[in-house]
Design a protein around this motif. Structure first.
Motif, mmCIF file in Angstrom:
data_model
loop_
_atom_site.group_PDB
_atom_site.id
_atom_site.type_symbol
_atom_site.label_atom_id
_atom_site.label_comp_id
_atom_site.label_asym_id
_atom_site.label_seq_id
_atom_site.Cartn_x
_atom_site.Cartn_y
_atom_site.Cartn_z
ATOM 1 N N GLN A 262 0.847 -1.195 0.000
ATOM 2 C CA GLN A 262 0.000 0.000 0.000
ATOM 3 C C GLN A 262 0.877 1.237 0.000
ATOM 4 O O GLN A 262 1.817 1.340 0.789
ATOM 5 N N SER A 264 0.424 5.416 0.124
ATOM 6 C CA SER A 264 -0.546 6.488 0.366
ATOM 7 C C SER A 264 0.074 7.839 0.065
ATOM 8 O O SER A 264 1.238 8.102 0.411
ATOM 9 N N GLY A 268 -4.342 10.375 -3.012
ATOM 10 C CA GLY A 268 -4.921 9.052 -3.204
ATOM 11 C C GLY A 268 -4.044 7.959 -2.622
ATOM 12 O O GLY A 268 -2.934 8.221 -2.125
ATOM 13 N N ARG A 283 -4.774 -1.325 -7.683
ATOM 14 C CA ARG A 283 -6.004 -0.640 -7.322
ATOM 15 C C ARG A 283 -5.674 0.775 -6.857
ATOM 16 O O ARG A 283 -4.643 1.007 -6.195
ATOM 17 N N ARG A 285 -7.420 4.350 -5.135
ATOM 18 C CA ARG A 285 -8.541 5.013 -4.468
ATOM 19 C C ARG A 285 -8.241 6.498 -4.356
ATOM 20 O O ARG A 285 -7.256 6.900 -3.738
ATOM 21 N N LYS A 286 -9.127 7.322 -4.959
ATOM 22 C CA LYS A 286 -8.939 8.766 -4.922
ATOM 23 C C LYS A 286 -10.094 9.495 -4.259
ATOM 24 O O LYS A 286 -9.990 10.685 -3.952
ATOM 25 N N SER A 287 -11.213 8.786 -4.064
ATOM 26 C CA SER A 287 -12.358 9.407 -3.410
ATOM 27 C C SER A 287 -13.238 8.324 -2.812
ATOM 28 O O SER A 287 -13.048 7.131 -3.073
ATOM 29 N N ASP A 290 -14.742 5.548 -4.912
ATOM 30 C CA ASP A 290 -13.931 4.398 -5.327
ATOM 31 C C ASP A 290 -14.044 3.228 -4.361
ATOM 32 O O ASP A 290 -13.447 2.170 -4.609
ATOM 33 N N GLY A 291 -14.790 3.402 -3.270
ATOM 34 C CA GLY A 291 -14.930 2.322 -2.295
ATOM 35 C C GLY A 291 -13.690 2.167 -1.435
ATOM 36 O O GLY A 291 -12.659 2.811 -1.655
ATOM 37 N N ASP A 292 -13.778 1.281 -0.461
ATOM 38 C CA ASP A 292 -12.666 1.097 0.472
ATOM 39 C C ASP A 292 -11.432 0.508 -0.187
ATOM 40 O O ASP A 292 -10.313 0.727 0.272
ATOM 41 N N THR A 293 -11.620 -0.302 -1.229
ATOM 42 C CA THR A 293 -10.482 -0.966 -1.874
ATOM 43 C C THR A 293 -10.102 -0.361 -3.212
ATOM 44 O O THR A 293 -9.224 -0.864 -3.904
ATOM 45 N N GLY A 294 -10.735 0.752 -3.590
ATOM 46 C CA GLY A 294 -10.368 1.429 -4.812
ATOM 47 C C GLY A 294 -10.866 0.735 -6.062
ATOM 48 O O GLY A 294 -11.607 -0.242 -6.012
#
Length: 376
Positions: A262, A264, A268, A283, A285-287, A290-294
Motif C-alpha cells: 500500500q 498512500s 490518493g 487498485r 482510491r482517490k475518493s 472508489d470504495g474502500d479498496t479502490g
C-alpha cells in the motif's frame, strides 16, 4: 545491435532453476540456455532433458565454458559470492539470485570485481519489472496519488514457514535467509523502484522456537535447527521523505502470504500486487466513490501475465540490455542497496538504534509501455 541470443549457463537445478529455465525458453530470440550445472549431476540431467538444454556440465566446467556469456546463479545464498566471483574471474556476466551476498564486504567485493573487469552484474528479485509494479510506478511518477506520504508491506506465513513444503529447506533457517533476507527483498525492491533509495532503517526481531519440523517428502518429520529470527517488524525512511512499515514472519497463525504493498499520498492511495508475484492487479482510491479498496487500473506494459510465475524476467531483460548496450534494470547497485537496508534492519533489531544507509542507487528506468492491444 544484435549478435543473436545471449548464451546462458544456469548454476543450480533445483525448484527455482526449473522455473527460470522454463521461462527463459519463452524468449528464444533474446536468450538461450546452452548449459546447466548442479552439484548433483543427476538432477542437472533431469532438468536438461525436461527443457532441452543441450549440455550438462560440472560447475567448474560451466564457469570456464567459452560458449557461456551469462551465468545465472541460482544456488543457495551461502554460495552466491564464491560462484559469482568465479564467474566474473572467468570473464562471464552474472545474474545472481538474492541476496547478492551474506555480508556487505563480500557484496562490495563482487561489485568491484565486475566493474574492474567491465562485466555486468545483475541481482534478483525481478518482480519489480512485472506489469502491476510498472503500472504502479507510472501512477506514482505521474503524480496520480500526489506527494507520497507512507507505504506498508506485510508477509505472514504459518509456522514453520518453508519447512512445511520445501524439499530441502535447511538454508531458509540459516544466516542469509530467514523471513528477512528471503522475503524482504521483494517489498524493498518494489518500494525503491517506486520511491527511490532508502536513507535509514530500524526494526525489531524475534522467534518463538529453536527448531522446526520438515513437513513433506522423504525428510518429513526431520527437525531443523533455527539460527535466525522468524519474525521481523521494520521501518525504513526514504531519501525523498516517505516512510514504509515492513513485516515479515514465518510464525503467524494467519498464514496469509504476502499482501499487496500500500502506498498512500496526498491525493490518493494505491495498492500494488503481491511483490513476490507477477500479477497485474493495481487498485487506486482517490475518493469515497472508489470504495474502500479502490478501482482496478488496467496494466499498460509489455509482460502481461496475471498469475504466472515469470522468474527469469530479469535475466531476459538483462540479455536484451546487453545486446542493446544499455543499463539493465535489475542492477547489482539496487541489489546491494536492498541488502544494506536488510543488514540495517538486522543491526537495529540487535541494538535498538536507527541505522543509516551509506549506499544509494538509481531507480531503474520504467519498462516500455504497450499503448494498445494491437501493439502488444
Amino acid at each position: 545491435m544484435s549478435r543473436g541470443p545471449v548464451r546462458v549457463g544456469v548454476l543450480g537445478c533445483g525448484v527455482i532453476g526449473d522455473v527460470y529455465i522454463a521461462n527463459l525458453g519463452g524468449h528464444p530470440e533474446d536468450v538461450t540456455v546452452v548449459a546447466c550445472a548442479d552439484l548433483d549431476l543427476a538432477r542437472a540431467e533431469v532438468m536438461a532433458a525436461k527443457h532441452d538444454v543441450p549440455r550438462v556440465l560440472a560447475v567448474n566446467e560451466l564457469l570456464r565454458d567459452p560458449e557461456v556469456e551469462l551465468v545465472v546463479n541460482l544456488t543457495w545464498p551461502a554460495a552466491h559470492v564464491e560462484l559469482n566471483l568465479a564467474a566474473l574471474e572467468a570473464g562471464k556476466h552474472v545474474y545472481s539470485e538474492k541476496p547478492l551476498a551474506l555480508t556487505l564486504d563480500e557484496a562490495r567485493q563482487t561489485l568491484d570485481e565486475a566493474e574492474r573487469r567491465g562485466l555486468r552484474l545483475g541481482c534478483a528479485p525481478d518482480t519489480l519489472l512485472a506489469d502491476g509494479n510498472q503500472t504502479a510506478r507510472r501512477l506514482v511518477d505521474s503524480g496520480e496519488i500526489g506527494a507520497v506520504l507512507d507505504a506498508s508491506s506485510w508477509f505472514y506465513a504459518t509456522s514453520p514457514g518453508p519447512a512445511a513444503r520445501h524439499p530441502a529447506p535447511d538454508f531458509f533457517y540459516q544466516q542469509g535467509a530467514g523471513p528477512l533476507f528471503d522475503m524482504a527483498p521483494y517489498p524493498l525492491s518494489t518500494l525503491v523502484n517506486l520511491l527511490g533509495p532508502i536513507r535509514r532503517a530500524w526494526g525489531r526481531a524475534s522467534r518463538q522456537v529453536d527448531e522446526v519440523v520438515v513437513g513433506e517428502g522423504p525428510r518429513a518429520g526431520e527437525r531443523l535447527r533455527v539460527d535466525v529470527p522468524l519474525s521481523y517488524a521494520a521501518m525504513v525512511e526514504f531519501v525523498a521523505g516517505p516512510t514504509a512499515h515492513i513485516v515479515t514472519t514465518w510464525e503467524s497463525a494467519a498464514g496469509r502470504g504476502m499482501l499487496p504493498v500500500q502506498v498512500s499520498g496526498t491525493a490518493g492511495t494505491l495498492w500494488t500486487p503481491n511483490p513476490n508475484r507477477f500479477q497485474n492487479a493495481v487498485r487506486l482510491r482517490k475518493s469515497a466513490a472508489d470504495g474502500d479498496t479502490g478501482v482496478e487500473v488496467a496494466p499498460q506494459h509489455r509482460n502481461t501475465a496475471s498469475e504466472a510465475n515469470l522468474r527469469g524476467l530479469g535475466v531476459w531483460e538483462m540479455a536484451v540490455a546487453m545486446r542493446e548496450d544499455r543499463p539493465h534494470r535489475c542492477s547489482a547497485a539496487l541489489g546491494y542497496h536492498v541488502l544494506e537496508a536488510m543488514m540495517a534492519i538486522e543491526e537495529s533489531a540487535q541494538t535498538a538504534a536507527v541505522v543509516e544507509i551509506a549506499s544509494t542507487c538509481e531507480r531503474p528506468d520504467p519498462m516500455p509501455e504497450v499503448l494498445t492491444a494491437e501493439s502488444s
